[in-house]
Scaffold this active site. Structure first.
Site, PDB file in Angstrom:
ATOM      1  N   HIS A 212      19.534  -2.353 -26.397  1.00  0.00           N
ATOM      2  CA  HIS A 212      20.426  -3.372 -26.057  1.00  0.00           C
ATOM      3  C   HIS A 212      21.951  -3.518 -26.812  1.00  0.00           C
ATOM      4  O   HIS A 212      23.343  -4.218 -26.128  1.00  0.00           O
ATOM      5  CB  HIS A 212      19.868  -5.092 -26.079  1.00  0.00           C
ATOM      6  CG  HIS A 212      19.851  -5.295 -27.270  1.00  0.00           C
ATOM      7  ND1 HIS A 212      18.171  -5.238 -27.724  1.00  0.00           N
ATOM      8  CD2 HIS A 212      20.528  -6.300 -28.136  1.00  0.00           C
ATOM      9  CE1 HIS A 212      18.586  -5.154 -29.521  1.00  0.00           C
ATOM     10  NE2 HIS A 212      19.956  -5.838 -29.095  1.00  0.00           N
TER      11      HIS A 212
ATOM     12  N   HIS B  10      20.293   1.965 -31.505  1.00  0.00           N
ATOM     13  CA  HIS B  10      21.823   1.007 -31.642  1.00  0.00           C
ATOM     14  C   HIS B  10      22.489   2.036 -32.003  1.00  0.00           C
ATOM     15  O   HIS B  10      23.797   2.153 -32.264  1.00  0.00           O
ATOM     16  CB  HIS B  10      21.026   0.098 -31.874  1.00  0.00           C
ATOM     17  CG  HIS B  10      20.443  -1.032 -31.450  1.00  0.00           C
ATOM     18  ND1 HIS B  10      19.669  -0.993 -30.573  1.00  0.00           N
ATOM     19  CD2 HIS B  10      19.147  -1.848 -32.109  1.00  0.00           C
ATOM     20  CE1 HIS B  10      18.861  -1.629 -30.001  1.00  0.00           C
ATOM     21  NE2 HIS B  10      18.054  -2.115 -31.192  1.00  0.00           N
TER      22      HIS B  10
HETATM   23  N1  LIG Z   1      12.309  -8.420 -30.808  1.00  0.00           N
HETATM   24  C1  LIG Z   1      13.137  -8.556 -30.657  1.00  0.00           C
HETATM   25  O1  LIG Z   1      13.871  -8.685 -31.013  1.00  0.00           O
HETATM   26  C2  LIG Z   1      13.158  -6.403 -30.386  1.00  0.00           C
HETATM   27  C3  LIG Z   1      12.495  -5.689 -29.599  1.00  0.00           C
HETATM   28  N2  LIG Z   1      12.317  -4.334 -29.154  1.00  0.00           N
HETATM   29  C4  LIG Z   1      11.136  -3.924 -28.781  1.00  0.00           C
HETATM   30  O2  LIG Z   1      10.561  -5.191 -27.393  1.00  0.00           O
HETATM   31  C5  LIG Z   1       9.057  -4.600 -28.107  1.00  0.00           C
HETATM   32  C6  LIG Z   1       8.248  -5.453 -28.315  1.00  0.00           C
HETATM   33  O3  LIG Z   1       8.545  -6.372 -29.917  1.00  0.00           O
HETATM   34  P1  LIG Z   1       8.496  -7.374 -29.819  1.00  0.00           P
HETATM   35  O4  LIG Z   1       8.779  -8.505 -28.524  1.00  0.00           O
HETATM   36  O5  LIG Z   1       9.033  -7.970 -30.667  1.00  0.00           O
HETATM   37  O6  LIG Z   1       6.807  -7.378 -29.921  1.00  0.00           O
HETATM   38  P2  LIG Z   1       5.686  -8.628 -30.414  1.00  0.00           P
HETATM   39  O7  LIG Z   1       4.680  -8.136 -30.979  1.00  0.00           O
HETATM   40  O8  LIG Z   1       6.352  -9.775 -30.452  1.00  0.00           O
HETATM   41  O9  LIG Z   1       5.359  -8.850 -29.139  1.00  0.00           O
HETATM   42  C7  LIG Z   1       4.182  -7.670 -28.377  1.00  0.00           C
HETATM   43  C8  LIG Z   1       3.769  -8.084 -26.981  1.00  0.00           C
HETATM   44  O10 LIG Z   1       2.367  -7.282 -26.600  1.00  0.00           O
HETATM   45  C9  LIG Z   1       1.933  -8.010 -26.422  1.00  0.00           C
HETATM   46  N3  LIG Z   1       0.257  -6.878 -26.213  1.00  0.00           N
HETATM   47  C10 LIG Z   1       0.029  -6.614 -27.526  1.00  0.00           C
HETATM   48  N4  LIG Z   1      -0.990  -5.076 -26.914  1.00  0.00           N
HETATM   49  C11 LIG Z   1      -1.012  -6.010 -25.567  1.00  0.00           C
HETATM   50  C12 LIG Z   1      -2.676  -4.875 -25.080  1.00  0.00           C
HETATM   51  N5  LIG Z   1      -3.557  -4.243 -25.103  1.00  0.00           N
HETATM   52  N6  LIG Z   1      -1.867  -5.819 -23.407  1.00  0.00           N
HETATM   53  C13 LIG Z   1      -0.974  -6.206 -22.636  1.00  0.00           C
HETATM   54  N7  LIG Z   1      -0.255  -7.347 -23.952  1.00  0.00           N
HETATM   55  C14 LIG Z   1      -0.176  -6.176 -25.267  1.00  0.00           C
HETATM   56  C15 LIG Z   1       1.830  -9.291 -27.279  1.00  0.00           C
HETATM   57  O11 LIG Z   1       1.078 -10.567 -26.434  1.00  0.00           O
HETATM   58  P3  LIG Z   1      -0.654 -10.181 -27.010  1.00  0.00           P
HETATM   59  O12 LIG Z   1      -0.703 -10.175 -28.026  1.00  0.00           O
HETATM   60  O13 LIG Z   1      -1.219 -11.867 -26.602  1.00  0.00           O
HETATM   61  O14 LIG Z   1      -2.061  -9.531 -25.751  1.00  0.00           O
HETATM   62  C16 LIG Z   1       3.032  -9.210 -27.435  1.00  0.00           C
HETATM   63  O15 LIG Z   1       2.999 -10.238 -25.813  1.00  0.00           O
HETATM   64  C17 LIG Z   1       8.801  -3.534 -29.036  1.00  0.00           C
HETATM   65  O16 LIG Z   1       8.891  -2.449 -28.809  1.00  0.00           O
HETATM   66  C18 LIG Z   1      10.782  -3.716 -29.644  1.00  0.00           C
HETATM   67  O17 LIG Z   1      11.174  -2.321 -30.652  1.00  0.00           O
HETATM   68  C19 LIG Z   1      13.900  -4.151 -28.337  1.00  0.00           C
HETATM   69  C20 LIG Z   1      14.879  -4.944 -29.100  1.00  0.00           C
HETATM   70  C21 LIG Z   1      14.925  -6.675 -29.430  1.00  0.00           C
HETATM   71  O1  LIG Z   2      15.964  -3.575 -31.402  1.00  0.00           O
HETATM   72  C1  LIG Z   2      16.630  -4.575 -32.175  1.00  0.00           C
HETATM   73  O2  LIG Z   2      17.307  -5.241 -32.833  1.00  0.00           O
HETATM   74  C2  LIG Z   2      17.647  -6.636 -33.489  1.00  0.00           C
HETATM   75  C3  LIG Z   2      19.266  -6.839 -33.578  1.00  0.00           C
HETATM   76  O3  LIG Z   2      19.864  -7.166 -32.434  1.00  0.00           O
HETATM   77  P1  LIG Z   2      20.788  -8.154 -32.180  1.00  0.00           P
HETATM   78  O4  LIG Z   2      21.441  -7.754 -30.795  1.00  0.00           O
HETATM   79  O5  LIG Z   2      20.305  -9.618 -33.163  1.00  0.00           O
HETATM   80  O6  LIG Z   2      22.053  -7.483 -33.276  1.00  0.00           O
HETATM   81  C4  LIG Z   2      16.749  -6.471 -34.831  1.00  0.00           C
HETATM   82  O7  LIG Z   2      16.586  -6.981 -35.084  1.00  0.00           O
HETATM   83  C5  LIG Z   2      15.494  -5.980 -34.416  1.00  0.00           C
HETATM   84  O8  LIG Z   2      14.546  -5.711 -35.536  1.00  0.00           O
HETATM   85  C6  LIG Z   2      15.564  -4.690 -33.792  1.00  0.00           C
HETATM   86  O9  LIG Z   2      14.375  -4.524 -32.869  1.00  0.00           O
END
Ligand SMILES: NC(=O)C1=CN([C@@H]2O[C@H](COP(=O)(O)OP(=O)(O)OC[C@H]3O[C@@H](n4cnc5c(N)ncnc54)[C@H](OP(=O)(O)O)[C@@H]3O)[C@@H](O)[C@H]2O)C=CC1
Ligand SMILES: O=C1O[C@H](COP(=O)(O)O)[C@@H](O)[C@H](O)[C@H]1O
Length: 476
Positions: free
Chosen positions: A168, A230
């Site tokens: 992103h 990033h």
């Molecule tokens: N959070 C952020 O700011 C950012 C995250 N990312 C990337 O995005 C990805 C997700 O991150 P994030 O949202 O923080 O992680 P979370 O742990 O918050 O979310 C994970 C999601 O996956 C679902 N999930 C897990 N296991 C299963 C399964 N077996 N079947 C179906 N759904 C499943 C969970 O729901 P449930 O447990 O209900 O199944 C939940 O909705 C990661 O790879 C992260 O690196 C990238 C950029 C920024």
């Molecule tokens: O991809 C990720 O980015 C966020 C930081 O993103 P920003 O746009 O707020 O700078 C970071 O907090 C997170 O750990 C990582 O998974």
């Protein structure tokens, strides 16, 4: 658009608010429907209530209205399923309706361990045809080997042209501005090289901790979560040659050359040129915050790094001998992402002070979007005393009539429109892992706990020494 990981932090905090904005500005195709998927047992109404709570909190008050929300929510549905189970995809296919010829985007907002199984299960269920695209979130894999395995598994089901690997940071306005600054202005190109640049700093500092993401983060750490993707993408944009065209292949060809030119860090270099840290308790903005090992789902003896700083060189004609210093960390003093291009001092000193304040170009990505050039000017009055002054361009005020787009808005629209320019190609991901993997191995082999740093500080002392030993300092 099917969003796997529909209840996760990323979907609720970034993807849905971005889709809401695009909907509000009528940029989404009228018939786009969004199906969120996760294991949590919810029905669509329950999911819409959850989504509303998060969008209301994320979207600026003036932009969130009940009418817009209701029309947006009409696009939204939820399907509870375990994406690790192949049989569940038969149920999903039934839910979507047989023979449905709609174009589909599968957005994998889940941990990378699920990428390969989801792709395989989609194929088995007959859901991965030519009119589909798949979006993969970073980090793609946990190591070079797992990244290669994911690439192979995805490649068995989807053609490379259907795969959108999202980072992103490439969707941020200021990051794209970096290309405009370098390649649309004749001014910088002649001096954008080792002959004139002393060093480059790339910092992404956060005040946030790991929040509810301990389960994921404790397996990843700052290197995999931020630096492998990033920060290396930012480095590519600073260091790459001008692409012949602004299109996906030309831009990505140039970026991958930079990644392939990164001087390997292994053995003693890992010890001397990298620093890992982990935050202990401290204060940020007057609030007391706990140590990393007290965060939810974090092992209390965890040696995961929440901070990393390192020095790298781009071994090519343009950059030979120029150090690039990269650092990123959580629970630091201030949220600030910036790139600093430190120029060399003038070769012949006419005026006192001219050497200490060589020109510096600062590209601030966030929280403000700013580009400023530090120049030396004469202090008014008698004599020839010089002082540094800033030529400052604030992008938010320069374009004050336009709303600033969030990175995910731009990128989601690009996926919908099928433009991969701002997405990572598989060879880029592979080259980034090839460089990162020996560092991870080095850390494991010379088993060393991350250096502690108090939350609210500027990171471990050793990160400062890294530059100070070379007569330089981080820009604060
Ligand atoms: N959070 C952020 O700011 C950012 C995250 N990312 C990337 O995005 C990805 C997700 O991150 P994030 O949202 O923080 O992680 P979370 O742990 O918050 O979310 C994970 C999601 O996956 C679902 N999930 C897990 N296991 C299963 C399964 N077996 N079947 C179906 N759904 C499943 C969970 O729901 P449930 O447990 O209900 O199944 C939940 O909705 C990661 O790879 C992260 O690196 C990238 C950029 C920024
Ligand atoms: O991809 C990720 O980015 C966020 C930081 O993103 P920003 O746009 O707020 O700078 C970071 O907090 C997170 O750990 C990582 O998974």
């Amino acid at each position: 658009m099917l969003v796997f990981g529909g209840t996760g932090d990323l979907t609720l905090h970034k993807l849905l608010p971005a889709l809401y904005h695009l909907h509000r500005e009528q940029r989404l195709p009228a018939d786009l429907r969004i199906l969120a998927l996760a294991r949590k047992p919810l029905d669509s109404d329950g999911y819409r209530a959850l989504a509303e709570r998060h969008c209301r909190a994320q979207v600026a008050r003036g932009d969130f209205t009940a009418d817009t929300w209701h029309s947006f929510a009409a696009r939204l549905d939820y399907f509870a399923m375990d994406a690790a189970q192949s049989a569940e995809f038969g149920r999903l296919a039934q839910h979507l309706g047989k023979g449905c010829s709609r174009a589909r985007i599968y957005y994998l907002a889940t941990a990378p361990q699920l990428f390969a199984p989801i792709a395989a299960h989609l194929a088995i269920a007959g859901l991965a045809g030519a009119n589909t695209r798949i979006v993969l979130e970073k980090p793609i894999g946990h190591s070079l080997a797992s990244a290669l395995a994911i690439t192979q598994a995805i490649g068995k089901v989807f053609d490379e042209s259907q795969v959108f690997r999202i980072d992103h940071y490439l969707g941020k306005e200021t990051v794209q501005n970096l290309m405009a600054l370098r390649f649309a202005n004749a001014l910088f190109e002649p001096v954008w090289r080792g002959a004139h640049i002393d060093h480059v700093q790339i910092s992404v500092c956060e005040t946030l901790g790991v929040e509810n993401r301990g389960g994921y983060y404790d397996q990843a750490g700052a290197m995999r979560d931020m630096l492998q993707n990033h920060l290396l993408q930012l480095l590519c944009l600073v260091a790459m040659e001008a692409p012949v065209r602004f299109d996906a292949e030309a831009v990505r060809n140039e970026k991958v050359k930079v990644l392939q030119a990164l001087k390997p860090l292994a053995g003693l270099d890992v010890r001397d040129l990298t620093v890992r840290g982990q935050y202990t308790s401290g204060h940020i903005g007057g609030q007391e915050v706990p140590a990393y090992y007290f965060e939810k789902n974090v092992d209390n003896d965890s040696d995961t790094e929440t901070f990393v700083a390192l020095q790298v060189e781009v071994d090519n004609w343009r950059w030979a001998g120029v150090p690039f210093y990269l650092r990123t960390g959580k629970r630091l003093q201030r949220k600030c992402s910036e790139i600093v291009i430190q120029f060399k001092p003038v070769p012949h000193r006419l005026f006192p002070g001219a050497a200490e304040h060589a020109n510096r170009l600062l590209i601030r990505l966030q929280p403000e979007e700013r580009i400023s050039l530090q120049l030396l000017a004469k202090t008014p009055g008698k004599g020839m005393t010089l002082e540094p002054v800033e030529l400052d361009l604030n992008l938010a005020t320069a374009f004050s009539r336009q709303r600033r787009w969030e990175a995910y808005e731009r990128l989601l629209l690009d996926v919908i429109e099928g433009d991969p320019t701002l997405f990572m190609r598989k060879d880029e991901v592979e080259a980034a892992w090839r460089w990162v993997n020996p560092i991870l191995d080095g850390w494991r082999e010379c088993y060393q706990k991350p250096r502690p740093y108090p939350a609210g500080s500027t990171g471990p002392e050793q990160a400062h020494s890294l530059l100070e030993l070379q007569g330089r300092r981080w820009h604060d």
